[in-house]
Design an enzyme around this catalytic site. Structure first.
Site, PDB file in Angstrom:
ATOM      1  N   GLY A   1      48.789  -0.719  80.669  1.00 45.73           N
ATOM      2  CA  GLY A   1      48.477  -0.178  79.356  1.00 45.73           C
ATOM      3  C   GLY A   1      47.169  -0.708  78.814  1.00 45.73           C
ATOM      4  O   GLY A   1      46.368   0.038  78.231  1.00 45.73           O
TER       5      GLY A   1
ATOM      6  N   TYR B   1      66.843   1.284  86.807  1.00 44.48           N
ATOM      7  CA  TYR B   1      65.393   1.458  86.751  1.00 44.48           C
ATOM      8  C   TYR B   1      64.985   2.760  87.440  1.00 44.48           C
ATOM      9  O   TYR B   1      64.192   3.538  86.898  1.00 44.48           O
ATOM     10  CB  TYR B   1      64.685   0.278  87.404  1.00 44.48           C
ATOM     11  CG  TYR B   1      63.174   0.400  87.365  1.00 44.48           C
ATOM     12  CD1 TYR B   1      62.483   0.261  86.173  1.00 44.48           C
ATOM     13  CD2 TYR B   1      62.442   0.661  88.529  1.00 44.48           C
ATOM     14  CE1 TYR B   1      61.097   0.382  86.124  1.00 44.48           C
ATOM     15  CE2 TYR B   1      61.060   0.782  88.488  1.00 44.48           C
ATOM     16  CZ  TYR B   1      60.386   0.642  87.288  1.00 44.48           C
ATOM     17  OH  TYR B   1      59.016   0.773  87.245  1.00 44.48           O
TER      18      TYR B   1
ATOM     19  N   GLY C   1      52.582   0.270  74.932  1.00 43.63           N
ATOM     20  CA  GLY C   1      52.546  -0.910  75.792  1.00 43.63           C
ATOM     21  C   GLY C   1      51.145  -1.287  76.209  1.00 43.63           C
ATOM     22  O   GLY C   1      50.910  -1.699  77.350  1.00 43.63           O
ATOM     23  N   ALA C   2      50.194  -1.193  75.268  1.00 42.25           N
ATOM     24  CA  ALA C   2      48.783  -1.404  75.606  1.00 42.25           C
ATOM     25  C   ALA C   2      48.364  -2.864  75.527  1.00 42.25           C
ATOM     26  O   ALA C   2      47.181  -3.165  75.663  1.00 42.25           O
ATOM     27  CB  ALA C   2      47.904  -0.566  74.672  1.00 42.25           C
ATOM     28  N   ASN C   3      49.305  -3.775  75.329  1.00 42.43           N
ATOM     29  CA  ASN C   3      48.931  -5.176  75.156  1.00 42.43           C
ATOM     30  C   ASN C   3      48.656  -5.901  76.477  1.00 42.43           C
ATOM     31  O   ASN C   3      48.058  -6.978  76.480  1.00 42.43           O
ATOM     32  CB  ASN C   3      50.003  -5.936  74.378  1.00 42.43           C
ATOM     33  CG  ASN C   3      51.372  -5.803  75.020  1.00 42.43           C
ATOM     34  OD1 ASN C   3      52.060  -4.813  74.779  1.00 42.43           O
ATOM     35  ND2 ASN C   3      51.776  -6.771  75.830  1.00 42.43           N
TER      36      ASN C   3
ATOM     37  N   SER D   1      57.214   6.039  88.488  1.00 44.75           N
ATOM     38  CA  SER D   1      57.123   4.996  89.511  1.00 44.75           C
ATOM     39  C   SER D   1      57.504   5.583  90.854  1.00 44.75           C
ATOM     40  O   SER D   1      58.307   6.530  90.929  1.00 44.75           O
ATOM     41  CB  SER D   1      58.069   3.839  89.168  1.00 44.75           C
ATOM     42  OG  SER D   1      58.236   2.966  90.273  1.00 44.75           O
TER      43      SER D   1
ATOM     44  N   GLY E   1      48.610  -5.488  81.230  1.00 41.39           N
ATOM     45  CA  GLY E   1      48.831  -4.710  82.449  1.00 41.39           C
ATOM     46  C   GLY E   1      48.179  -3.341  82.451  1.00 41.39           C
ATOM     47  O   GLY E   1      47.032  -3.161  82.039  1.00 41.39           O
TER      48      GLY E   1
END
Length: 319
Positions: free
Chosen positions: A26, A175, A20-22, A149, A24
């Site tokens: 990440g 979640y 998820g490095a695209n 979280s 935020g």
């Protein structure tokens, strides 16, 4: 003076993979690892956004050593394809950052039939870590950081209904369960690495309340009035209450690079309800330390994903 990313040691010669490095957290994590000299793999579902992230990083770090790999954590086939490609190349993996996630989505299923939040946030990362274990073992001092979280506090692991097939679905409950699963996984991985005499350090991290697209993307899905209200609340909260994504990435980077991070640690902001202040190791709920639930969750996760780590279970706690 608290810890800052300026204290990250040189990572030249080390290889990192960030899911998820695209965008935020990440993206900020990948940026700072690249700034420190690591070869960083951006493992992302959206190739176009990943290319944009590469451009963003190179704007700040022109000589950044980056590559993009396709990864959809909601598909075990995608997870296996990435792991098999990396395993075939044979390079060691020094840092695995299990960062990607979804938040408070409507009831949906992954490609493998898992509840979307559990499947993406926990089971996808569980499988990826297990399938990359040989690459991690090939590194001299590997670390795995799994992003949890503060909302693990509302989570409850229902081992008889992990995928919400019998319970009435609650998006925030799902979640919370997935984030509690992340924390339990990080700690159980450390116990099993110790039992297997592996030089692997596993830790969990959480960003506090950090401004990312998660607060609006998942809660806003569904199209109803309540969904739009959830998204609005998320947008307002990001403006008025949240810290920046750069700050929110600091706990992950601390857990990944600080020389004195304890195995099984939980890292986050240390003040104002774990939302502000210096970064360090922080307490979690009692449920986040439940070794029996962690062991059973591990076994169930192996069954669901078909990925076996081959690591021995830790000895039960006496008494």
């Amino acid at each position: 003076m608290g810890w800052s990313t300026k204290q990250i040691p040189s990572l030249r010669g080390r290889r990192a993979l960030v899911t998820g490095a695209n965008s935020g957290l990440g993206l900020q994590t990948a940026l700072e690892l690249a700034r420190a000299g690591a070869h960083v793999t951006l493992a992302c579902r959206d190739a176009g956004r990943a290319d944009g992230a590469v451009a963003t990083i190179r704007d700040q770090v022109p000589d950044a050593d980056l590559e993009v790999r396709a990864l959809d954590l909601a598909s075990l086939a995608s997870v296996r394809a990435l792991a098999e490609a990396l395993d075939g190349e044979g390079a060691p993996l020094d840092l695995l950052i299990n960062n990607a996630g979804v938040m408070a989505t409507p009831e949906r299923r992954t490609a493998d039939g898992f509840e979307q939040q559990l499947g993406t946030n926990h089971l996808g990362h569980f499988a990826l870590t297990g399938l990359l274990l040989e690459r991690l073992k090939a590194a001299p001092a590997p670390r795995v950081v799994t992003v949890s979280s503060g909302l693990h506090r509302i989570g409850r692991i229902d081992l008889d209904d992990l995928n919400w097939e019998r319970r009435g679905y609650k998006r925030w409950g799902a979640y919370g369960q997935s984030k509690l699963a992340n924390l339990l996984f990080a700690r159980e991985l450390q116990r099993r690495a110790d039992a297997g005499d592996l030089a692997l350090r596993s830790a969990a991290a959480h960003p506090g309340y950090s401004a990312t697209h998660l607060q609006t993307a998942g809660p806003g899905q569904g199209g109803g009035v309540g969904d739009r209200l959830n998204a609005l609340v998320g947008r307002v909260g990001n403006v008025l209450l949240a810290t920046s994504d750069a700050y929110g990435a600091q706990p992950t980077l601390y857990a990944a690079t600080h020389p004195e991070v304890s195995g099984g640690a939980y890292v986050g902001p240390t003040r104002l309800g774990q939302n502000r202040g210096p970064i360090g190791e922080v307490p979690s709920t009692r449920a986040g330390h439940d070794r029996e639930v962690a062991r059973r969750l591990w076994e169930r996760s192996e069954q669901l994903t078909g990925v076996a780590f081959g690591l021995p279970a830790a000895e039960p706690v006496a008494g």
